[in-house]
Design a protein around this motif. Sequence first.
Motif, PDB file in Angstrom:
ATOM      1  N   SER A 198       0.810  -1.215   0.000  1.00 35.32           N
ATOM      2  CA  SER A 198       0.000   0.000   0.000  1.00 35.32           C
ATOM      3  C   SER A 198       0.846   1.269   0.000  1.00 35.32           C
ATOM      4  O   SER A 198       1.677   1.469  -0.874  1.00 35.32           O
ATOM      5  N   ASP A 253       0.283  -5.035  -3.617  1.00 33.88           N
ATOM      6  CA  ASP A 253      -0.816  -4.100  -3.841  1.00 33.88           C
ATOM      7  C   ASP A 253      -0.378  -2.683  -3.464  1.00 33.88           C
ATOM      8  O   ASP A 253      -1.097  -1.953  -2.776  1.00 33.88           O
ATOM      9  N   SER A 294      -4.456  -6.595  -6.084  1.00 36.10           N
ATOM     10  CA  SER A 294      -5.697  -7.116  -5.505  1.00 36.10           C
ATOM     11  C   SER A 294      -6.895  -6.795  -6.396  1.00 36.10           C
ATOM     12  O   SER A 294      -6.767  -6.209  -7.473  1.00 36.10           O
ATOM     13  N   THR A 312      -9.112  -0.496  -1.028  1.00 34.33           N
ATOM     14  CA  THR A 312      -8.192   0.537  -1.513  1.00 34.33           C
ATOM     15  C   THR A 312      -8.836   1.911  -1.631  1.00 34.33           C
ATOM     16  O   THR A 312      -8.138   2.919  -1.738  1.00 34.33           O
ATOM     17  N   TRP A 342      -8.716   0.507  -9.814  1.00 32.76           N
ATOM     18  CA  TRP A 342      -7.443   0.093  -9.213  1.00 32.76           C
ATOM     19  C   TRP A 342      -6.548  -0.589 -10.243  1.00 32.76           C
ATOM     20  O   TRP A 342      -5.351  -0.326 -10.314  1.00 32.76           O
ATOM     21  N   HIS A 351      -7.222  -5.964  -0.427  1.00 35.76           N
ATOM     22  CA  HIS A 351      -6.010  -5.146  -0.399  1.00 35.76           C
ATOM     23  C   HIS A 351      -4.872  -5.805   0.381  1.00 35.76           C
ATOM     24  O   HIS A 351      -3.710  -5.738  -0.026  1.00 35.76           O
TER      25      HIS A 351
END
Length: 306
Positions: free
Chosen positions: A120, A144, A244, A249, A256, A279
Amino acid sequence: MRMHLNYESEAVKGLSFEGHTRFVQVNNKRLNVAVFGDARDSAPKLVFLSGAGTASPLYDFKALIEELGDRFCSIVLEKSGYGFSDGSRDSRDIDTMLGETRAALAAAGVDGPYVLLPHSMSGLEALYWAKRYPSEVEAIIGLDMAMPEAYETRNLVPPAAATALLGALCRLGLPRLLPALTADQSPAIKAGHLTNAEKKTYRALFYKNFMGSDIRCEINTVTANAKTVAAAGLPNVKMLQLVSNGHGTGFSKQEWHHLQESFQHQQGNSQIQYFEAPHYLHDYVPKAISTAIISFLSQLEREQLR
């Protein structure tokens, strides 16, 4: 540096943290660096960087590190205000955070080059690291991961007053009355890979760290950090984007995936693999993620031997 993978290694179940955690002093605070494997070995050194607000990166990455086994040296760095590390009120600008990360690894005796595995928001730090210090980063494997464009596309930062209130309520224990805000809703617990004793420790860390000052400051600084990373430009490093279905998210699956594909096109040296998982995909599908990581690093090793 050439990689030397141990192809005969198997997953290590029942991973114990005893004897692996090292507390190092960085800027007058103790940071936890957990090292699994021999950091002096030539095998790839995998540095796991957690997403924003993860109560305990050590427990969050446990299932994936178990699946990877002892093929690699796996390192989990718990930043200031995360996991077992001390909290502070230091700046969370990208240069300060990266400086602390590099200093903590050096103090723990873990020299580069590294393979970075950011989840992230830590994608920003990984990209900046590879750009600023290219000799220290062999590759990036995004769990991700977020990229600057994600923060340019949509405002993902909650109001500062709201995060401060949540942090205060957490320290008072009130979130226990709200099921959606309890530690048991954390992916590390929901995915079912922690023992009962580990869940107990994780819950204590959650109520200690949730929306603490460091985490709030990091969240509130992310837009500026994204601009700094974007201005620096993308690094020329081999990458694998493990992506993901977008759940968790703030973006739809289509949005995404579009962001990830746009980044791949701009970076020009990256592969993408998609997973039908939320995520925190390393918690929910660690075996599939470990297979993708091993395959990618094996490919890098073959390229280095040519």
